[in-house]
Design an enzyme around this catalytic site. Sequence first.
Site, PDB file in Angstrom:
ATOM      1  N   TYR A   1     -11.621   0.014   0.014  1.00  0.00           N
ATOM      2  CA  TYR A   1     -12.799   0.828   0.351  1.00  0.00           C
ATOM      3  C   TYR A   1     -13.365   1.561  -0.860  1.00  0.00           C
ATOM      4  O   TYR A   1     -14.551   1.692  -1.011  1.00  0.00           O
ATOM      5  CB  TYR A   1     -12.446   1.855   1.436  1.00  0.00           C
TER       6      TYR A   1
ATOM      7  N   GLU B   1      -9.754  -6.144   5.014  1.00  0.00           N
ATOM      8  CA  GLU B   1     -10.660  -5.060   5.428  1.00  0.00           C
ATOM      9  C   GLU B   1     -11.522  -4.657   4.246  1.00  0.00           C
ATOM     10  O   GLU B   1     -11.031  -4.496   3.125  1.00  0.00           O
ATOM     11  CB  GLU B   1      -9.906  -3.792   5.855  1.00  0.00           C
TER      12      GLU B   1
ATOM     13  N   GLU C   1      -1.402  -1.898   5.903  1.00  0.00           N
ATOM     14  CA  GLU C   1      -1.394  -0.689   5.069  1.00  0.00           C
ATOM     15  C   GLU C   1      -0.139   0.153   5.287  1.00  0.00           C
ATOM     16  O   GLU C   1      -0.216   1.303   5.771  1.00  0.00           O
ATOM     17  CB  GLU C   1      -2.643   0.162   5.337  1.00  0.00           C
TER      18      GLU C   1
ATOM     19  N   ARG D   1      -9.515 -10.629  13.202  1.00  0.00           N
ATOM     20  CA  ARG D   1      -8.237 -10.008  12.827  1.00  0.00           C
ATOM     21  C   ARG D   1      -7.988  -8.844  13.781  1.00  0.00           C
ATOM     22  O   ARG D   1      -8.774  -7.890  13.820  1.00  0.00           O
ATOM     23  CB  ARG D   1      -8.306  -9.515  11.377  1.00  0.00           C
TER      24      ARG D   1
ATOM     25  N   ASN E   1      -6.884  -4.643   1.628  1.00  0.00           N
ATOM     26  CA  ASN E   1      -7.917  -3.762   2.194  1.00  0.00           C
ATOM     27  C   ASN E   1      -8.443  -2.890   1.070  1.00  0.00           C
ATOM     28  O   ASN E   1      -7.650  -2.284   0.336  1.00  0.00           O
ATOM     29  CB  ASN E   1      -7.337  -2.855   3.283  1.00  0.00           C
TER      30      ASN E   1
ATOM     31  N   HIS F   1      -0.096  -2.123  13.284  1.00  0.00           N
ATOM     32  CA  HIS F   1      -1.199  -1.340  12.720  1.00  0.00           C
ATOM     33  C   HIS F   1      -1.023   0.085  13.235  1.00  0.00           C
ATOM     34  O   HIS F   1      -1.854   0.619  13.953  1.00  0.00           O
ATOM     35  CB  HIS F   1      -2.548  -1.951  13.122  1.00  0.00           C
TER      36      HIS F   1
HETATM   37  O1  IFM Z   1      -9.925   2.415  10.222  1.00  0.00           O
HETATM   38  C1  IFM Z   1      -9.084   2.186   9.144  1.00  0.00           C
HETATM   39  C2  IFM Z   1      -8.112   1.058   9.452  1.00  0.00           C
HETATM   40  O2  IFM Z   1      -7.385   1.282  10.603  1.00  0.00           O
HETATM   41  C3  IFM Z   1      -7.156   0.881   8.307  1.00  0.00           C
HETATM   42  N1  IFM Z   1      -7.861   0.750   7.063  1.00  0.00           N
HETATM   43  C4  IFM Z   1      -8.867   1.715   6.758  1.00  0.00           C
HETATM   44  C5  IFM Z   1      -9.835   1.814   7.908  1.00  0.00           C
HETATM   45  C6  IFM Z   1     -10.961   2.815   7.567  1.00  0.00           C
HETATM   46  O3  IFM Z   1     -10.432   4.058   7.298  1.00  0.00           O
END
Ligand code: IFM
Length: 477
Positions: free
Chosen positions: A305, A384, A165, A77, A303, A120
């Site tokens: 985290y 992600e 995002e 990706r 995405n 992006h």
């Molecule tokens: O590095 C970033 C990415 O560009 C977008 N999503 C979160 C990642 C980690 O912060």
Amino acid sequence: MTTREFPPDFLWGAAAASYQIEGAVDADGRGPSIWDTFVRVPGAILNGDDADVACEHYERMPQDVALMERLGLGSYRFSTAWPRVCPDGKRVNPAGLDFYSRLTDELLAAGITPFLTLYHWDLPQALEDEGGWTNRDTAHRFLDYAMVVHDALGDRVDSWTTHNEPWCSAFMGYTSGGHAPGRQEGVAGVVAAHHLLLGHGLFVEEFRRRGGTPDRGKSVGITLNPTVADPFDPTREADVDAARRLDGFHNRVFLDPLLRGAYADDLARDTEGMLFDGRPWQDVVHDGDLALISQPLDFLGVNFYHGDVPAALRYDAAPGELLGSRIEHSPRPRESPYPGGGFVFPRTGRPTTDRDWEIDPDAFRRLLVRLRDDYDAPPIYITENGAMADDVVEDGAIHDVGRQHYIEQHLHAVLDAIDEGVDVRGYFVWSLMDNFEWSYGYAHRFGIVHVDYDTQVRTPKDSALWFAEVAARNALQ
Ligand code: IFM
């Protein structure tokens, strides 16, 4: 633990983004982006880092693809850089476009499926000078640029993602100012969000018009970074309301128009009286916009985290008691990215990654289930997921046990969601290699491949070797 298999044809990949790895910011006619400008604002980026060189991926692309092949990745990706393809946002630069054509050929020759993202975050500076994403015209310029890329690569690329995002582009870019272009203009974030969505809708319409449909092997989607919004104290009305507002300004501001064709009523209430350019911000929503934005998607990129546990600001709290963990690390003072602000993210005591992001894999499962239950979401790709860590090189190896554990826990969460009937089709680890982590510069390492920024030597970390095995097996064990 017993072996847990992923569905057949599950796509295994790694992700990266143009500005974070390419470097070569002046090569072959590339124009400046808002990030080239922002990294030069004193204090904007930790350690004063910039991405002028980054991972030199622009020069080292063939070797990087060879590395992906050695790791057995099924897909890569990547994003195309608007300022390479159209240096001033409009004029086409064939040399810049050619880089992505060569990348695509290289990937296909290596048996790796290209998974392309059009935006992006690297908006051409020339378009920001005309108002950036707060200017409706930018959505139309996005369509022009996107179709240039589509016309050049559409014969070889099947999977198209409009934005990565858009929450960050809109709210960090135009409300908190923590990201480029660094504007701190309150409700301008919502205006930018609407125009990003409009650009998305314009592309989907044209993509379909040109025959982009799943029965021809073509798909289009968008990648969001939705969060969970659990109130810090569920018995406290103010925290419950903070969670509602967080959900509104982070999740529903995108999910509702995309998947329901409307903005939520409470978003309208929360932004009542907020003016953009001296007029109610809602004036930027024109007739027909929401129909464009809500055209059916072939997939939703997610995405993830960490979860979010907001608490309303308490004026009776002891100093430091309600400090937001992530906000502390900001290299320069920021506004809240949520128009109206008024809440923080206290620590909850959960384990964290090396840089303080709380680890909550079950929040990931709940999020995926919620996307299905509340939104009847299209097939999902995890576009992600990964962990930052303070990696140490020992005798040429990087034993990044923490990252591997993080990824494993989140893959279990994906399997849990699949067991509950959620249609998840693939997983891209963030990131292929260490890279320029926006406001944190190079202080945050996210790669499964280590990059020595002095020599540009790439070394697969233990997590990469393990990830390659999981992908080959299509199972966790
Ligand atoms: O590095 C970033 C990415 O560009 C977008 N999503 C979160 C990642 C980690 O912060």
